[in-house]
Design a protein around this motif. Structure first.
Motif, short mmCIF file in Angstrom:
data_model
loop_
_atom_site.label_atom_id
_atom_site.label_comp_id
_atom_site.label_asym_id
_atom_site.label_seq_id
_atom_site.Cartn_x
_atom_site.Cartn_y
_atom_site.Cartn_z
N UNK A 1 26.88 -16.97 29.76
CA UNK A 1 26.69 -17.34 28.36
C UNK A 1 25.42 -16.74 27.77
N UNK A 2 24.32 -16.84 28.50
CA UNK A 2 23.03 -16.38 27.96
C UNK A 2 22.22 -15.71 29.06
N UNK B 1 31.47 -13.30 22.95
CA UNK B 1 30.04 -13.60 22.97
C UNK B 1 29.56 -13.99 24.36
N UNK B 2 30.42 -13.92 25.35
CA UNK B 2 30.07 -14.16 26.75
C UNK B 2 31.17 -13.54 27.61
N UNK C 1 21.20 -23.96 27.32
CA UNK C 1 21.89 -22.66 27.28
C UNK C 1 22.49 -22.49 25.89
N UNK C 2 22.27 -21.30 25.31
CA UNK C 2 22.78 -21.00 23.97
C UNK C 2 23.75 -19.83 24.01
N UNK D 1 20.54 -15.96 34.25
CA UNK D 1 21.73 -16.07 33.43
C UNK D 1 22.13 -17.54 33.29
N UNK D 2 22.33 -17.97 32.06
CA UNK D 2 22.87 -19.31 31.80
C UNK D 2 24.38 -19.25 31.94
N UNK D 3 24.94 -20.11 32.78
CA UNK D 3 26.37 -20.04 33.09
C UNK D 3 27.06 -21.38 32.93
#
Length: 127
Positions: free
Chosen positions: A78-79, A36-37, A25-26, A85-87
Motif C-alpha cells: 500500500x505505501x 494505487x497499490x 498506512x496511507x 512497505x506498509x502492507x
C-alpha cells in the motif's frame, strides 16, 4: 497455509487488532482508474536464517513485532517509506476491493491485517 495461520493468530489474538499500528498506512491519491497499490509475494528468506519476515507496527526494526510472514505469502503493498512497505495481509481483515482503486485524495487504511515489512523480501507480482 499453516504459516499464514501464524500471522492470523498473532494479529487476531492480541497483535495488530488489539494494539494497532504505531505508524498508520496511507494509500496514495488516485483517479479510480490506475492502481494505487499492488500484490507482492514474500521471497528470498533463507531457510537457515530466522525463516520469517517480521510484520511490524511501523516502518523500522525498532517498532513492535505484530506477526510473521514466510516465503510464498502474498500481501498487498500500500505505501512505501524508504526500504519499508506498509502492507495488508491477504484475507486478514481489509477488504481488497477497498484497496488499490482509490478515487480521491490520499487516505488512511484501517482494519486488521495491516503492518510494515522490509521491502528487500517482497517480490512485486502485479498491480
Amino acid at each position: 497455509m499453516m504459516r499464514l495461520a501464524t500471522v492470523f493468530l498473532m494479529i487476531f489474538a492480541g497483535g495488530a487488532a488489539a494494539q494497532g499500528l504505531d505508524v498508520p498506512i496511507h494509500e496514495m491519491a488516485g483517479d479510480g482508474q490506475a492502481a494505487t497499490c499492488g500484490i507482492s509475494e514474500v521471497s528470498g528468506l533463507k531457510p537457515g536464517g530466522d525463516g520469517f519476515l517480521a510484520l511490524r507496527s511501523g516502518p523500522g526494526a525498532k517498532y513492535r513485532k505484530l506477526g510473521e510472514l514466510h516465503n510464498g505469502d502474498r500481501v498487498t503493498e500500500i505505501e512505501r517509506r524508504g526500504d519499508w512497505v506498509g502492507i495488508a495481509v491477504s484475507k486478514a481483515g481489509v477488504k481488497e476491493r477497498d484497496l488499490c482503486g482509490n478515487n480521491g485524495p490520499k487516505r488512511q487504511i484501517t482494519g486488521r491485517g495491516l503492518g510494515w515489512v522490509h521491502g528487500n523480501w517482497l517480490k512485486y507480482l502485479y498491480p
